[in-house]
Design an enzyme around this catalytic site. Sequence first.
Site, short mmCIF file in Angstrom:
data_model
loop_
_atom_site.label_atom_id
_atom_site.label_comp_id
_atom_site.label_asym_id
_atom_site.label_seq_id
_atom_site.Cartn_x
_atom_site.Cartn_y
_atom_site.Cartn_z
N MET A 1 -15.39 15.35 8.82
CA MET A 1 -15.29 13.91 8.98
C MET A 1 -16.13 13.20 7.92
O MET A 1 -16.78 13.84 7.10
CB MET A 1 -15.75 13.49 10.38
CG MET A 1 -14.84 13.96 11.49
SD MET A 1 -15.33 13.30 13.09
CE MET A 1 -14.18 14.16 14.16
N CYS A 2 -16.15 11.90 7.97
CA CYS A 2 -16.83 11.08 6.96
C CYS A 2 -18.33 11.03 7.24
O CYS A 2 -18.82 11.57 8.22
CB CYS A 2 -16.25 9.67 6.97
SG CYS A 2 -14.45 9.63 6.89
N GLN A 3 -19.05 10.37 6.34
CA GLN A 3 -20.48 10.14 6.55
C GLN A 3 -20.79 8.68 6.27
O GLN A 3 -20.15 8.04 5.43
CB GLN A 3 -21.33 11.05 5.68
CG GLN A 3 -21.24 12.51 6.07
CD GLN A 3 -22.52 13.27 5.83
OE1 GLN A 3 -23.55 12.71 5.50
NE2 GLN A 3 -22.46 14.58 6.00
N ILE A 78 -18.85 7.74 2.69
CA ILE A 78 -18.12 8.75 1.91
C ILE A 78 -17.09 9.37 2.85
O ILE A 78 -17.36 9.63 4.01
CB ILE A 78 -19.04 9.80 1.29
CG1 ILE A 78 -20.01 10.40 2.30
CG2 ILE A 78 -19.79 9.22 0.11
CD1 ILE A 78 -20.87 11.51 1.73
N ASN A 108 -16.94 6.65 11.01
CA ASN A 108 -16.88 8.10 10.91
C ASN A 108 -16.31 8.62 12.21
O ASN A 108 -16.86 8.36 13.29
CB ASN A 108 -18.28 8.67 10.65
CG ASN A 108 -18.38 10.15 11.00
OD1 ASN A 108 -17.42 10.89 10.91
ND2 ASN A 108 -19.56 10.57 11.43
#
Length: 257
Positions: A1-3, A78, A108
């Site tokens: 997953m995203c951060q 990100i 996220n």
Amino acid sequence: MCQLLGMNCNTPTDVQFSFTGFAQRGGRTDHHADGWGIAFFEDRGLRHFVDHAPACDSPVAQLIRSYPIKSRNVIAHIRKATQGQVNLQNCHPFVRELWGRYWVFAHNGDLKDFHPRLHGHFRPVGNTDSERAFCWLMQELVKSHADVPSVDELTLTLRELAPRIARHGTFNFMLSNGQALWAHASTHLWSVERQHPFAEARLADEDLSIDFAQHTTPQDRVAVVVTSPLTTNETWTPFAPGELRVFRDGRQILAAT
């Protein structure tokens, strides 16, 4: 997953040190290589940068690492794509205008079967679950408030709305309108507050350290929120699942209940 990365301060501060380590997770020290973005509030104005290239290699990210943009509220992201193509319109953070203010949001997680009815001014440009969630939140804020709510009022509203989205999956998010920074955790978020006496900090993702005492005054306060701790020698505080924290003037505040 995203951060996610967020910063809230009591005086305009640059995010170069934190972003330098954070950007390495965009394809070098981690696999979040599907784009990135960052937004800086400056009074009522906003600087907003996004790129669908990996943050570790992006020339735009290099600009941010080397250019000391000062802000009291910053949100960065990100991306590791779970829904939506890898393109510019799907890069976070997303920005909308409401009540004469910019609102910035990054998420996220992965929301399953989340297709709310959007019938007002707020419609997604891309095709991510994250932007749909942001549009729905903004739509519900309009229903709940006639004008910009106070920080406490907005916190109470977000505490009601966030669980309605979180039931669809992981909903870690950051939101700011330039007055404060709201951060909600379904799974992983951590925060640290830096204040006098400032000390040295060492990044976990880059061979870099900084002595904050040489770059601050005794009055400065800085709060940083991130998906996983950026430094190896500071005390980061984890969020509890379902917790919403509010940061104003570089510190967590206890909003009315």
